[in-house]
Design a protein around this motif. Structure first.
Motif, PDB file in Angstrom:
ATOM      1  N   TYR A  62      -3.045   5.981  -1.030  1.00 57.97           N
ATOM      2  CA  TYR A  62      -3.935   6.062  -2.192  1.00 57.97           C
ATOM      3  C   TYR A  62      -5.154   6.931  -1.863  1.00 57.97           C
ATOM      4  O   TYR A  62      -6.293   6.574  -2.158  1.00 57.97           O
ATOM      5  CB  TYR A  62      -4.363   4.659  -2.621  1.00 57.97           C
ATOM      6  CG  TYR A  62      -3.216   3.842  -3.164  1.00 57.97           C
ATOM      7  CD1 TYR A  62      -2.827   3.943  -4.498  1.00 57.97           C
ATOM      8  CD2 TYR A  62      -2.481   2.998  -2.325  1.00 57.97           C
ATOM      9  CE1 TYR A  62      -1.762   3.209  -4.991  1.00 57.97           C
ATOM     10  CE2 TYR A  62      -1.414   2.255  -2.816  1.00 57.97           C
ATOM     11  CZ  TYR A  62      -1.057   2.374  -4.146  1.00 57.97           C
ATOM     12  OH  TYR A  62       0.006   1.651  -4.637  1.00 57.97           O
ATOM     13  N   ALA A  65      -7.579   7.897  -4.743  1.00 58.11           N
ATOM     14  CA  ALA A  65      -8.459   6.809  -5.176  1.00 58.11           C
ATOM     15  C   ALA A  65      -9.599   6.607  -4.185  1.00 58.11           C
ATOM     16  O   ALA A  65     -10.757   6.410  -4.576  1.00 58.11           O
ATOM     17  CB  ALA A  65      -7.657   5.521  -5.336  1.00 58.11           C
ATOM     18  N   THR A 115      -9.234  -4.369  -7.134  1.00 52.90           N
ATOM     19  CA  THR A 115      -8.702  -3.569  -8.243  1.00 52.90           C
ATOM     20  C   THR A 115      -9.005  -4.239  -9.584  1.00 52.90           C
ATOM     21  O   THR A 115      -9.218  -3.553 -10.581  1.00 52.90           O
ATOM     22  CB  THR A 115      -7.179  -3.375  -8.108  1.00 52.90           C
ATOM     23  OG1 THR A 115      -6.531  -4.662  -7.988  1.00 52.90           O
ATOM     24  CG2 THR A 115      -6.845  -2.532  -6.885  1.00 52.90           C
ATOM     25  N   PHE A 265      -9.379   7.495 -12.486  1.00 51.31           N
ATOM     26  CA  PHE A 265      -9.511   6.680 -11.260  1.00 51.31           C
ATOM     27  C   PHE A 265      -8.720   5.389 -11.402  1.00 51.31           C
ATOM     28  O   PHE A 265      -7.990   5.001 -10.476  1.00 51.31           O
ATOM     29  CB  PHE A 265     -10.992   6.403 -11.030  1.00 51.31           C
ATOM     30  CG  PHE A 265     -11.264   5.463  -9.861  1.00 51.31           C
ATOM     31  CD1 PHE A 265     -10.612   5.603  -8.641  1.00 51.31           C
ATOM     32  CD2 PHE A 265     -12.189   4.436  -9.993  1.00 51.31           C
ATOM     33  CE1 PHE A 265     -10.863   4.752  -7.578  1.00 51.31           C
ATOM     34  CE2 PHE A 265     -12.454   3.583  -8.937  1.00 51.31           C
ATOM     35  CZ  PHE A 265     -11.795   3.733  -7.727  1.00 51.31           C
ATOM     36  N   LEU A 269      -4.732   3.697  -9.235  1.00 47.40           N
ATOM     37  CA  LEU A 269      -4.475   2.409  -8.604  1.00 47.40           C
ATOM     38  C   LEU A 269      -3.103   1.875  -9.004  1.00 47.40           C
ATOM     39  O   LEU A 269      -2.524   2.304 -10.003  1.00 47.40           O
ATOM     40  CB  LEU A 269      -5.562   1.417  -9.024  1.00 47.40           C
ATOM     41  CG  LEU A 269      -7.006   1.843  -8.744  1.00 47.40           C
ATOM     42  CD1 LEU A 269      -7.980   0.850  -9.353  1.00 47.40           C
ATOM     43  CD2 LEU A 269      -7.258   1.999  -7.253  1.00 47.40           C
TER      44      LEU A 269
END
Length: 271
Positions: A62, A65, A115, A265, A269
């Motif tokens: 990731y 992110a 998250t 953004f 996730l």
């Protein structure tokens, strides 16, 4: 830590019964800044070694992110207001759990955001307010002082040297909010809120970004029951008011930047 170093600490601090040296914030804490970082590293390792409770997103998988989140953090760190900008590690991680609206900080600048919180927030300014709040908890050494007050300096020294792994596991859970016992005092929460405003005042974001987050929690509480987050964060109504009072006091810009990229953004996730 060897006995010679510990003796030096005792001599510098004066009478050991006070368990204290003054830091730059004029607050009493015994560990040095270097020991604060070591304590945070021990807690971070404990968190990393418990993926069932703390499923941290892999930074390589990731990377977009993390690049995005670190850019936001850099705005705060380069605001000129973070006292231990160069001394602490300022290492941020994302925990995958969409049901948790939380973020937390350990000693030494290790930061964690769920998250669930990222996806819950409406705009980037809201997240900046939360990040500023957590940076402040670390920068003002709130967690270290909480541990010392509850457990005493001997336990801190054992944690730093890795001599008490069972205690470390318990304290890691408490810091992350998964166990009772280390919640911040009202004074600490207010101090972190104020510092968040001061950090953001020197960025392109609304300096009262933390206000909109708490206001949303309050609004949802009025219609659907009190969100769990508020059970560990006292006096949210007063805090909303205090954040805005602080913004007025230092006359900083409260206009949200609200870039559209925040939705991008969120989409970086796990869905």
């Amino acid at each position: 830590m060897n006995r010679f170093n510990l003796l030096n600490i005792i001599l510098v601090c004066g009478v050991l019964v006070f368990n204290s040296c003054k830091d730059k914030n004029d607050n009493f804490v015994l560990p040095s800044i270097e020991e604060d970082v070591e304590l945070g590293a021990q807690v971070a390792e404990e968190i990393e070694n418990d993926p069932d409770q703390f499923p941290i997103l892999d930074e390589a998988e990731y990377s977009e992110a993390y690049t995005y989140l670190n850019k936001l953090l850099d705005y705060i760190l380069t605001s000129g207001e973070v006292q231990y900008k160069d001394e602490f590690v300022w290492d941020i991680h994302i925990i995958e759990n969409d049901s948790v609206l939380n973020a937390f900080a350990t000693p030494g600048g290790y930061l964690y955001v769920y998250t669930g919180l990222i996806k819950y927030l409406d705009q980037e300014d809201d997240l900046m307010g939360v990040l500023g709040h957590e940076v402040a908890h670390s920068d003002l050494r709130h967690t270290t002082r909480n541990i010392q007050r509850q457990y005493g300096i001997n336990v801190i020294l054992q944690l730093i040297t890795g001599e008490n792994p069972s205690q470390l596991e318990q304290i890691a859970g408490q810091i992350a909010g998964t166990a009772a016992g280390l919640s911040f005092s009202r004074a600490f929460e207010e101090e972190a809120d104020e510092r968040s405003v001061e950090y953001l005042a020197n960025t392109p974001y609304a300096c009262n970004g933390a206000y909109s987050f708490f206001q949303k929690l309050l609004d949802e509480g009025q219609t659907g029951g009190t969100p769990e987050f508020l059970s560990t964060h006292p006096d949210p109504e007063d805090r909303v008011e205090d954040i805005n009072v602080k913004a007025d006091e230092i006359d900083c810009d409260t206009t949200p930047l609200a870039p559209a990229s925040y939705e991008d953004f969120k989409n970086m996730l796990p869905q």
